[in-house]
Design an enzyme around this catalytic site. Structure first.
Site, short mmCIF file in Angstrom:
data_model
loop_
_atom_site.label_atom_id
_atom_site.label_comp_id
_atom_site.label_asym_id
_atom_site.label_seq_id
_atom_site.Cartn_x
_atom_site.Cartn_y
_atom_site.Cartn_z
N GLN A 199 7.77 -3.17 4.16
CA GLN A 199 8.24 -2.39 5.30
C GLN A 199 7.11 -1.67 6.02
O GLN A 199 7.35 -0.88 6.94
CB GLN A 199 9.30 -1.36 4.86
CG GLN A 199 10.55 -1.97 4.25
CD GLN A 199 11.41 -2.76 5.25
OE1 GLN A 199 11.16 -2.77 6.45
NE2 GLN A 199 12.40 -3.44 4.73
N LYS A 221 9.67 -10.56 8.05
CA LYS A 221 9.96 -9.22 8.57
C LYS A 221 8.98 -8.85 9.69
O LYS A 221 8.99 -7.73 10.20
CB LYS A 221 9.87 -8.18 7.46
CG LYS A 221 10.96 -8.32 6.40
CD LYS A 221 10.96 -7.11 5.48
CE LYS A 221 11.64 -7.35 4.16
NZ LYS A 221 13.09 -7.41 4.22
N HIS A 245 12.62 -0.80 -3.59
CA HIS A 245 13.55 -1.93 -3.43
C HIS A 245 13.68 -2.61 -4.79
O HIS A 245 12.74 -2.58 -5.59
CB HIS A 245 12.92 -2.88 -2.40
CG HIS A 245 13.76 -4.06 -2.03
ND1 HIS A 245 13.81 -5.21 -2.77
CD2 HIS A 245 14.58 -4.28 -0.96
CE1 HIS A 245 14.61 -6.08 -2.19
NE2 HIS A 245 15.09 -5.55 -1.09
N ASP A 264 3.84 -2.29 -2.37
CA ASP A 264 4.83 -3.13 -1.71
C ASP A 264 4.75 -2.80 -0.22
O ASP A 264 5.17 -1.73 0.22
CB ASP A 264 6.22 -2.80 -2.29
CG ASP A 264 7.34 -3.55 -1.57
OD1 ASP A 264 7.08 -4.16 -0.52
OD2 ASP A 264 8.48 -3.50 -2.07
N CYS A 309 19.65 -3.07 -1.39
CA CYS A 309 18.83 -3.44 -2.55
C CYS A 309 18.01 -2.25 -3.06
O CYS A 309 16.86 -2.41 -3.48
CB CYS A 309 17.88 -4.60 -2.25
SG CYS A 309 18.72 -6.09 -1.79
#
Ligand code: 7TS
Length: 411
Positions: free
Chosen positions: A205, A228, A126, A202, A368
């Site tokens: 997700q 999220k 991202h 990261d 993104c």
């Protein structure tokens, strides 16, 4: 913690927005990679704070201030348990994943990356895990390298092994927000550490969708967002290894992050407050506790199972649509609940706006992740992404609406 039955129809009742009508139709919310919906437990916690014990934290000694401080710090402990961290002091609250990554780039990066150093990211990233490193590399005269993907959209581990040699930082996503690809971050962390390389994962997700454990992965930094994973916007998390956080200079400077301030010098506060300058997002951090509790009561293994089965069903339904091409791994074990696709030469924005008339919410564009789209020679994609409250019936609605889109554009 006691778990509850994973009954989708029942848990949908906890999400007020899911029973509202849009264009006379019930909302099929399939844009969970962008942000999730919120259960009433989270919404209520925000009201309860402002109505019942609104006060600034870590300051006074009166009753409602103590209650607010206790609840704010309770979220930190819950977050630490949720991601299997060694201790709560290693959990820093930021605004979002983006700010967590920028914090590392601006503090750890500024003091550790030097001219000629190598920073390794992947093509899946991202923008928020690309831009801070691109800018830092330019400032410092460092090199930025991208790990390639294989034909099946998974990480090319041979390419990774070549590029990681002599690298200073590996910044890698655990799950792609476009292809859904799951990345073997534990294995990659272990290889990177053998090279003396620091690792940032990261988890934007991954943490909302599957069990994650810091002690298991072994990474040095881990970043993700409350919004999220059923929690409010405006709360991000940065986990860091204690000795690294201790050695890092602070990020923002001001109140709360200091221990003592004299006219000409200052000492920093202890972890984690050294990195939390100024008044925090108290209400939302407090409410975030209820999002974590909600997910833990369902059980993250079961969250993953639900999404896996829904994704499998969706891939089958979507592959029946003429002209539709979806991207990402075919192997369900290698992908999360995100499906990006194109439909002939229909513009992804047109797909999303036609679906909106049916009260089906999906995202379109680059998500993104423009370098990835460029690599795949795609001008954009449409994307459906699932969460705990999504159903096969919603997937059927998606498939039917896409068939209609196809017919309209075929004319
Ligand atoms: N990293 C990944 C892998 C993401 O998917 C996102 C957000 C971020 C970082 C940034 O998170 P934020 O909370 O700081 O905004 N992804 C998306 C998306 O796919 N659609 O909207 C936001």
């Amino acid at each position: 913690m006691e778990t509850v039955a994973f009954n989708v129809e029942e848990l949908r009742n906890d999400f007020p927005i899911l029973s509202k009508k849009f264009n006379g139709k019930t909302l099929a919310y399939l844009d969970n990679a962008a942000t999730s919906q919120k259960p009433r437990q989270v919404i209520k916690a925000i009201c309860d704070f402002y109505e019942g014990y609104n006060a600034n934290i870590h300051r006074g000694v009166y009753e409602i201030e103590e209650k607010a401080t206790m609840k704010y710090e309770r979220t930190r402990e819950a977050t630490s348990r949720f991601i299997g961290a060694e201790s709560a002091e290693q959990i820093i609250f930021t605004r979002n994943t983006t700010e967590s990554i920028n914090l590392v780039a601006k503090t750890w990066g500024a003091s550790n990356i030097r001219k000629g150093d190598k920073i390794v990211v992947s093509l899946l990233e991202h923008h928020s895990n690309v831009v801070p490193w691109q800018v830092l590399a330019k400032e410092k005269g460092a090199l930025l390298e991208y790990i390639n993907l294989k034909e099946d959209s998974t990480i090319d581990l041979d390419d990774f092994k070549e590029k990681i040699a002599g690298a200073k930082l590996l910044a890698i996503t655990q799950a792609s927000n476009v292809l859904g690809t799951l990345v073997p971050v534990k294995q990659m962390t272990s290889i990177a550490h053998q090279e003396g390389c620091t690792v940032l994962v990261d988890g934007a997700q991954s943490a909302p969708h599957m069990p994650v454990s810091m002690t298991d992965i072994g990474c040095d930094f881990f970043a993700f967002s409350s919004h999220k994973m059923l929690g409010p916007t405006g709360v991000g998390v940065l986990y860091g290894k204690r000795e690294i956080l201790d050695a890092m200079p602070p990020y923002n400077l001001g109140g709360d992050m200091i221990s003592e301030v004299h006219k000409w010098d200052v000492t920093w506060n202890e972890l984690p407050w050294k990195f939390e300058a100024g008044t925090s997002n108290i209400a939302d951090v407090i409410a975030y506790y209820h999002a974590i509790e909600y997910l833990q009561r369902l059980g993250m293994e079961r969250v993953r199972e639900h999404e896996k089965s829904l994704t499998k069903y969706a891939l089958k339904r979507l592959s029946e649509i003429k002209g539709l091409r979806y991207y990402g791994p075919d192997d369900i074990e290698m992908r999360g609940g995100i499906i990006s696709f194109t439909l002939g030469d229909v513009h992804p924005h047109d797909i999303a706006s036609i679906l909106s008339r049916e009260a089906i919410a999906i995202r379109s564009g680059y998500h993104c992740a423009q370098p990835l789209h460029e690599e795949l020679s795609l001008g954009g994609t449409a994307r459906a992404s699932f969460y705990i409250y999504n159903t096969e019936e919603e997937v059927d609605r998606l498939a039917e609406a896409l068939n209609e889109v196809r017919k309209v554009f075929a004319k």
